[in-house]
Design an enzyme around this catalytic site. Sequence first.
Site, PDB file in Angstrom:
ATOM      1  N   ARG A 154      17.801   1.356  75.855  1.00  0.00           N
ATOM      2  CA  ARG A 154      17.895   1.531  77.302  1.00  0.00           C
ATOM      3  C   ARG A 154      18.803   2.702  77.675  1.00  0.00           C
ATOM      4  NH1 ARG A 154      17.844  -3.413  81.736  1.00  0.00           N
ATOM      5  NH2 ARG A 154      17.921  -2.096  83.561  1.00  0.00           N
ATOM      6  N   HIS A 157      22.975  11.122  94.370  1.00  0.00           N
ATOM      7  CA  HIS A 157      22.713  10.693  92.997  1.00  0.00           C
ATOM      8  C   HIS A 157      21.683  11.600  92.313  1.00  0.00           C
ATOM      9  CE1 HIS A 157      22.455   8.032  89.568  1.00  0.00           C
ATOM     10  NE2 HIS A 157      21.140   8.010  89.699  1.00  0.00           N
ATOM     11  N   GLU A 182      14.693  11.329  89.285  1.00  0.00           N
ATOM     12  CA  GLU A 182      14.440  10.276  88.289  1.00  0.00           C
ATOM     13  C   GLU A 182      13.053  10.436  87.669  1.00  0.00           C
ATOM     14  OE1 GLU A 182      16.848   8.294  87.329  1.00  0.00           O
ATOM     15  OE2 GLU A 182      18.256   8.323  89.010  1.00  0.00           O
ATOM     16  N   HIS A 233      22.650  11.427  83.254  1.00  0.00           N
ATOM     17  CA  HIS A 233      23.545  10.598  84.058  1.00  0.00           C
ATOM     18  C   HIS A 233      25.002  10.653  83.615  1.00  0.00           C
ATOM     19  CE1 HIS A 233      19.850   9.134  85.752  1.00  0.00           C
ATOM     20  NE2 HIS A 233      20.459   8.255  86.518  1.00  0.00           N
ATOM     21  N   LYS A 284      18.832  -5.093  87.026  1.00  0.00           N
ATOM     22  CA  LYS A 284      20.274  -4.881  87.215  1.00  0.00           C
ATOM     23  C   LYS A 284      20.615  -5.049  88.680  1.00  0.00           C
ATOM     24  CE  LYS A 284      21.445  -1.667  83.496  1.00  0.00           C
ATOM     25  NZ  LYS A 284      21.971  -0.311  83.192  1.00  0.00           N
ATOM     26  N   ASN A 310      19.695   6.958  80.608  1.00  0.00           N
ATOM     27  CA  ASN A 310      20.867   7.636  81.167  1.00  0.00           C
ATOM     28  C   ASN A 310      20.815   9.143  80.967  1.00  0.00           C
ATOM     29  OD1 ASN A 310      22.046   5.254  82.050  1.00  0.00           O
ATOM     30  ND2 ASN A 310      22.971   4.883  80.044  1.00  0.00           N
ATOM     31  N   HIS A 320      26.932  11.301  86.759  1.00  0.00           N
ATOM     32  CA  HIS A 320      27.858  10.349  87.399  1.00  0.00           C
ATOM     33  C   HIS A 320      29.217  10.991  87.660  1.00  0.00           C
ATOM     34  CE1 HIS A 320      25.439   6.630  85.951  1.00  0.00           C
ATOM     35  NE2 HIS A 320      25.231   6.831  87.238  1.00  0.00           N
ATOM     36  N   GLU A 367      20.604  -3.345  77.465  1.00  0.00           N
ATOM     37  CA  GLU A 367      21.186  -2.067  77.090  1.00  0.00           C
ATOM     38  C   GLU A 367      21.945  -2.109  75.774  1.00  0.00           C
ATOM     39  OE1 GLU A 367      22.271   0.134  80.449  1.00  0.00           O
ATOM     40  OE2 GLU A 367      23.420   1.615  79.339  1.00  0.00           O
ATOM     41  N   LYS A 395       9.928   2.812  82.486  1.00  0.00           N
ATOM     42  CA  LYS A 395      11.128   1.987  82.630  1.00  0.00           C
ATOM     43  C   LYS A 395      10.858   0.571  82.130  1.00  0.00           C
ATOM     44  CE  LYS A 395      15.134   0.782  85.066  1.00  0.00           C
ATOM     45  NZ  LYS A 395      16.017   0.958  86.196  1.00  0.00           N
ATOM     46  N   ARG A 443      24.235 -20.652  92.376  1.00  0.00           N
ATOM     47  CA  ARG A 443      23.982 -20.398  90.949  1.00  0.00           C
ATOM     48  C   ARG A 443      22.643 -19.727  90.678  1.00  0.00           C
ATOM     49  NH1 ARG A 443      26.914 -25.146  90.546  1.00  0.00           N
ATOM     50  NH2 ARG A 443      29.038 -24.598  89.993  1.00  0.00           N
TER      51      ARG A 443
HETATM   52 ZN    ZN Z   1      19.755   7.354  88.330  1.00  0.00          ZN
END
Ligand code: ZN
Length: 359
Positions: A239, A262, A183, A246, A141, A243, A250, A235, A225, A119
């Site tokens: 946030r 990426h 980035e 992205h 994340k 992106n 993506h 998010e 960030k 947990r």
């Molecule tokens: Zn990225």
Amino acid sequence: VKAITVALAPCAARSYEIHIGRDLLDTVAAQLAGRRWAARWFVVTDSNVAPLHLERVLARVDAEAVVLPAGEKHKTIDTAVALASSLLARGADRTSGILAVGGGVVGDVAGFVASIFMRGIPCVQLPTTLLAQVDSSVGGKTGVDVPAAKNILGTFHQPCAVFSDLAFLATLPAREWTNGFAEIVKYGAIADPGLLPIMAARSDDLRAGDQQLLGEVIGRSCRIKQQIVERDEREGGLRRILNFGHTVGHAVEAESGFSVSHGEAVSMGMVCAAALSARLGHLGAAHREELVDVLRRVGLPVRIPASLAVSGILERLGKDKKKAGTTIHFVLLKAPGQPFVAGDVPGELVREVIEDARS
Ligand code: ZN
Ligand code: ADP
């Protein structure tokens, strides 16, 4: 009738420090001993990083090591289960902690397991790629992929601390540098325009390991960030500006079967987002060209490979995890440092911009 108050820990109780510098392992050891986040530590790393850096880590930090197979294709629930079993076999319990030593994949898998093992146990991040140091190690994340899509099973689990040791970067392959640069340029575009001329002029110095400069750009990136995540941990809105590049990125990454990395895909995505911003009358031509020029100078591709089908990319855009209902949100720019989220970008324009960006 009784009122029951569930007093959740306030934000401050979960706040943590990001340390950036060279030869931080003594600091790591001192903090692990002094802060007592856990009674016993397990280093989780991968099969590429282990031969390069594990000995140096274990010489300073009192821990046992678990080595995962390297690569995004191992960022799976099976790897997470194997890691949990391995921890259990070595006697880990709820007083143990995980020290994630690796790139984004290790950070995500180790963080994921830390968030659910008995947990939840503490996790300390030691990111070893530029990408992980400026992006994935900050924000809490975690996750693993499923065959159909990336990061589908995941949690939010803030680390106890992040230590970005610049010494790890000395062994980084060339393509991993450009991944991280994408980035950093993104942070320049959405929040810190001063990063753009630095990246345009000095990417070779960064690759060569200029410690002062690395500390500067990694620090500025993490600060952005951190500020965004602090105000919008889960998010809700803000946030989303992280992106930038992205959405198309993506889709390109997936459509290429991940042969486009990426950072490369995000670079192409930023070119498209800037073009959309310009076509919709938000961004001036000079600003758009500046961004494309920076990407080119740091060695990132600015055109989508012609081998990728526009229809395939568009179809994947419709399946974006970050979409809300039927509208795809695009992060657009008014100027460097002035992003906004647009929910009403015409699909036809998206198609045109992607077609224009193909080589
Ligand atoms: Zn990225
Ligand atoms: P990310 O680019 O998201 O950080 P990975 O965790 O997959 O993704 O890392 C990219 C690749 O670089 C992996 O093969 C990993 O094993 C390798 N790697 C990570 N850190 C280093 C390092 N400091 N030196 C050399 N290779 C590294």
